[in-house]
Design a protein around this motif. Structure first.
Motif, PDB file in Angstrom:
ATOM      1  N   SER A  48      53.331  41.898  39.919  1.00  0.00           N
ATOM      2  CA  SER A  48      53.652  40.489  40.176  1.00  0.00           C
ATOM      3  C   SER A  48      52.444  39.582  40.011  1.00  0.00           C
ATOM      4  O   SER A  48      51.295  39.993  40.210  1.00  0.00           O
ATOM      5  N   GLU A  49      52.712  38.332  39.680  1.00  0.00           N
ATOM      6  CA  GLU A  49      51.664  37.323  39.576  1.00  0.00           C
ATOM      7  C   GLU A  49      51.044  37.049  40.942  1.00  0.00           C
ATOM      8  O   GLU A  49      49.862  36.726  41.044  1.00  0.00           O
ATOM      9  N   GLU A  50      51.853  37.194  41.989  1.00  0.00           N
ATOM     10  CA  GLU A  50      51.358  36.947  43.338  1.00  0.00           C
ATOM     11  C   GLU A  50      50.251  37.925  43.712  1.00  0.00           C
ATOM     12  O   GLU A  50      49.195  37.538  44.238  1.00  0.00           O
ATOM     13  N   LEU A  51      50.481  39.208  43.430  1.00  0.00           N
ATOM     14  CA  LEU A  51      49.460  40.208  43.742  1.00  0.00           C
ATOM     15  C   LEU A  51      48.247  40.036  42.835  1.00  0.00           C
ATOM     16  O   LEU A  51      47.104  40.216  43.275  1.00  0.00           O
ATOM     17  N   LYS A  52      48.481  39.673  41.585  1.00  0.00           N
ATOM     18  CA  LYS A  52      47.370  39.396  40.673  1.00  0.00           C
ATOM     19  C   LYS A  52      46.471  38.305  41.242  1.00  0.00           C
ATOM     20  O   LYS A  52      45.236  38.447  41.261  1.00  0.00           O
ATOM     21  N   LYS A  53      47.078  37.255  41.757  1.00  0.00           N
ATOM     22  CA  LYS A  53      46.320  36.142  42.320  1.00  0.00           C
ATOM     23  C   LYS A  53      45.490  36.603  43.517  1.00  0.00           C
ATOM     24  O   LYS A  53      44.305  36.240  43.644  1.00  0.00           O
ATOM     25  N   ARG A  54      46.074  37.432  44.384  1.00  0.00           N
ATOM     26  CA  ARG A  54      45.359  37.896  45.573  1.00  0.00           C
ATOM     27  C   ARG A  54      44.150  38.763  45.199  1.00  0.00           C
ATOM     28  O   ARG A  54      43.091  38.672  45.826  1.00  0.00           O
ATOM     29  N   ILE A  55      44.335  39.614  44.191  1.00  0.00           N
ATOM     30  CA  ILE A  55      43.241  40.487  43.757  1.00  0.00           C
ATOM     31  C   ILE A  55      42.108  39.669  43.161  1.00  0.00           C
ATOM     32  O   ILE A  55      40.925  39.893  43.476  1.00  0.00           O
ATOM     33  N   ILE A  56      42.453  38.711  42.320  1.00  0.00           N
ATOM     34  CA  ILE A  56      41.427  37.867  41.707  1.00  0.00           C
ATOM     35  C   ILE A  56      40.696  37.045  42.766  1.00  0.00           C
ATOM     36  O   ILE A  56      39.463  36.901  42.717  1.00  0.00           O
ATOM     37  N   GLU A  57      41.438  36.525  43.733  1.00  0.00           N
ATOM     38  CA  GLU A  57      40.802  35.758  44.815  1.00  0.00           C
ATOM     39  C   GLU A  57      39.822  36.619  45.603  1.00  0.00           C
ATOM     40  O   GLU A  57      38.726  36.173  45.951  1.00  0.00           O
ATOM     41  N   PHE A  58      40.225  37.870  45.878  1.00  0.00           N
ATOM     42  CA  PHE A  58      39.347  38.773  46.630  1.00  0.00           C
ATOM     43  C   PHE A  58      38.080  39.080  45.839  1.00  0.00           C
ATOM     44  O   PHE A  58      36.967  38.984  46.377  1.00  0.00           O
ATOM     45  N   ARG A  59      38.226  39.421  44.589  1.00  0.00           N
ATOM     46  CA  ARG A  59      37.056  39.764  43.781  1.00  0.00           C
ATOM     47  C   ARG A  59      36.186  38.531  43.525  1.00  0.00           C
ATOM     48  O   ARG A  59      34.951  38.633  43.479  1.00  0.00           O
ATOM     49  N   THR A  60      36.812  37.366  43.387  1.00  0.00           N
ATOM     50  CA  THR A  60      36.051  36.126  43.198  1.00  0.00           C
ATOM     51  C   THR A  60      35.209  35.819  44.425  1.00  0.00           C
ATOM     52  O   THR A  60      34.062  35.347  44.311  1.00  0.00           O
ATOM     53  N   SER A  61      35.731  36.101  45.610  1.00  0.00           N
ATOM     54  CA  SER A  61      34.988  35.845  46.843  1.00  0.00           C
ATOM     55  C   SER A  61      33.715  36.669  46.913  1.00  0.00           C
ATOM     56  O   SER A  61      32.790  36.342  47.671  1.00  0.00           O
ATOM     57  N   LEU A  62      33.652  37.725  46.107  1.00  0.00           N
ATOM     58  CA  LEU A  62      32.473  38.601  46.065  1.00  0.00           C
ATOM     59  C   LEU A  62      31.608  38.328  44.838  1.00  0.00           C
ATOM     60  O   LEU A  62      30.632  39.042  44.587  1.00  0.00           O
ATOM     61  N   GLY A  63      31.999  37.310  44.065  1.00  0.00           N
ATOM     62  CA  GLY A  63      31.266  36.993  42.847  1.00  0.00           C
ATOM     63  C   GLY A  63      31.535  37.960  41.715  1.00  0.00           C
ATOM     64  O   GLY A  63      30.726  38.085  40.783  1.00  0.00           O
ATOM     65  N   LEU A  64      32.701  38.635  41.765  1.00  0.00           N
ATOM     66  CA  LEU A  64      33.016  39.668  40.774  1.00  0.00           C
ATOM     67  C   LEU A  64      34.186  39.288  39.871  1.00  0.00           C
ATOM     68  O   LEU A  64      34.787  40.147  39.234  1.00  0.00           O
ATOM     69  N   ASP A  65      34.513  38.016  39.813  1.00  0.00           N
ATOM     70  CA  ASP A  65      35.671  37.585  39.015  1.00  0.00           C
ATOM     71  C   ASP A  65      35.484  37.877  37.535  1.00  0.00           C
ATOM     72  O   ASP A  65      36.447  38.220  36.836  1.00  0.00           O
ATOM     73  N   LYS A  66      34.276  37.778  37.020  1.00  0.00           N
ATOM     74  CA  LYS A  66      34.032  38.040  35.596  1.00  0.00           C
ATOM     75  C   LYS A  66      34.039  39.533  35.280  1.00  0.00           C
ATOM     76  O   LYS A  66      33.987  39.921  34.111  1.00  0.00           O
ATOM     77  N   ARG A  67      34.093  40.354  36.292  1.00  0.00           N
ATOM     78  CA  ARG A  67      34.143  41.805  36.109  1.00  0.00           C
ATOM     79  C   ARG A  67      35.491  42.361  36.565  1.00  0.00           C
ATOM     80  O   ARG A  67      35.613  43.530  36.934  1.00  0.00           O
ATOM     81  N   THR A  68      36.510  41.491  36.511  1.00  0.00           N
ATOM     82  CA  THR A  68      37.845  41.859  36.989  1.00  0.00           C
ATOM     83  C   THR A  68      38.913  41.443  35.982  1.00  0.00           C
ATOM     84  O   THR A  68      38.925  40.306  35.524  1.00  0.00           O
ATOM     85  N   ILE A  69      39.791  42.376  35.639  1.00  0.00           N
ATOM     86  CA  ILE A  69      40.953  42.094  34.795  1.00  0.00           C
ATOM     87  C   ILE A  69      42.191  42.587  35.537  1.00  0.00           C
ATOM     88  O   ILE A  69      42.209  43.722  36.025  1.00  0.00           O
ATOM     89  N   VAL A  70      43.195  41.739  35.642  1.00  0.00           N
ATOM     90  CA  VAL A  70      44.440  42.138  36.290  1.00  0.00           C
ATOM     91  C   VAL A  70      45.575  41.984  35.287  1.00  0.00           C
ATOM     92  O   VAL A  70      45.750  40.909  34.700  1.00  0.00           O
ATOM     93  N   VAL A  71      46.325  43.046  35.082  1.00  0.00           N
ATOM     94  CA  VAL A  71      47.431  43.080  34.113  1.00  0.00           C
ATOM     95  C   VAL A  71      48.750  43.168  34.876  1.00  0.00           C
ATOM     96  O   VAL A  71      48.917  44.057  35.725  1.00  0.00           O
ATOM     97  N   VAL A  72      49.678  42.271  34.571  1.00  0.00           N
ATOM     98  CA  VAL A  72      50.982  42.284  35.228  1.00  0.00           C
ATOM     99  C   VAL A  72      51.983  43.055  34.367  1.00  0.00           C
ATOM    100  O   VAL A  72      52.173  42.754  33.194  1.00  0.00           O
TER     101      VAL A  72
END
Length: 306
Positions: A48-72
């Motif tokens: 789901s897009e909802e879970l994708k958003k939560r994962i990206i938000e979590f990794r972004t909070s750690l400064g790891l958004d550029k090292r994260t890919i989420v596939v729905v």
């Protein structure tokens, strides 16, 4: 030391309603956050897009958004309909009642067993889409890895860059030395050799690995049985042993032994208890075999042979 790219996935399968094995989707997300502060590149497959958003938000909070890919993947059951149908054909009471632990999900839930085999599909797809290079080292890590402190203390620092020089193969971890014990006996006794929560291999081998486990599951289904990924991987090893490097380890120390020895292991006493439980399950299985044998003997003894 080689940096490792991590692939994981989460697909909801109504587990919160499984008696004795119930875990909510929210609990799994908490498990994920327990280890996903790791600084490695991370590819996550979700429904789901909802879970994708939560994962990206979590990794972004750690400064790891550029090292994260989420596939729905909206409907994971459509990825391999033939495989799912094959496993589903074994979702029978006849198959279930001959298992040592008939209430375990691998004994009765075809969807669960199918999802377990999507590990290799997700890893292979990550390579096909260029998220992981052919010569890069890819590690599958279960979304719920460590189960909130089951193996490594929650005080452990997972915010590190994992590097390790694995062999240029599919690297697997076994609870015991491999042998020639019949798969039929392993499946019915529900013993475990290969640990499925951590699988590591060079990118170029994951599609071959996927096809091997797929074929192995279908082979098992033709005998009327189904199982989760761990014994299916064992079948794959027997089909093509040269593809694999298998190391004997334990549920609690696999990551620790592969370049992560700064992690804090849980109390040794807990590991001893798990070992004793495993021995007990084998004793129960032997008793069950004796019971079935005796019942067959009684049945045959009651019949007149002409």
């Amino acid at each position: 030391m080689r940096e490792i790219v991590i692939v994981t996935a989460f697909f909801a399968i109504n587990r919160e309603n499984w008696r004795g094995f119930n875990r909510s989707n929210e609990l799994y997300f908490e498990y994920f956050k327990g280890w996903a502060s790791v600084k490695n590149r991370l590819v996550v497959y979700v429904e789901s897009e909802e879970l994708k958003k939560r994962i990206i938000e979590f990794r972004t909070s750690l400064g790891l958004d550029k090292r994260t890919i989420v596939v729905v993947v909206p409907n994971i059951l459509d990825v391999d309909k033939e495989l799912y149908s094959s496993i589903k054909s074994c979702e029978t009471q006849v198959q279930r009642r001959f298992r040592l632990l008939p209430n375990n999900p691998e004994s009765w839930n075809a969807t669960y067993n199918y999802i377990m085999l999507m590990k290799q599909w997700c890893a292979s797809d990550a390579v096909k889409n260029g998220f992981v290079g052919l010569e890069e080292m890819l590690a599958w890590v279960d979304f719920g890895f460590n189960h909130g402190g089951g193996a490594y203390s929650l005080e452990s620092n997972f915010n590190f860059l994992w590097k390790y020089d694995f062999q240029d193969k599919i690297n697997l971890f076994s609870t015991q030395p491999l042998d020639n014990r019949p798969i039929f006996d392993i499946v019915l006794s529900m013993d475990t050799y290969i640990m499925g929560m951590l699988l590591v291999g060079t990118g170029k081998y994951w599609e071959e690995f996927r096809l091997l486990v797929r074929d192995s599951m279908i082979d098992l289904n033709k005998s009327g049985l189904m199982d989760d990924d761990q014994n299916i991987i064992l079948m794959a090893i027997r089909k093509q042993p040269e593809l694999f490097n298998v190391k004997v380890s334990s549920w609690n120390t696999v990551l620790y032994d592969c370049g992560c020895n700064h992690l804090i292991l849980v109390d040794k006493n807990n590991r001893i208890i798990r070992y004793l439980r495993r021995i007990l399950s084998r004793i129960v299985y032997k008793m069950k075999v004796l019971k079935y044998t005796f019942n067959i003997y009684k049945y045959l003894s009651s019949k007149t042979i002409h």
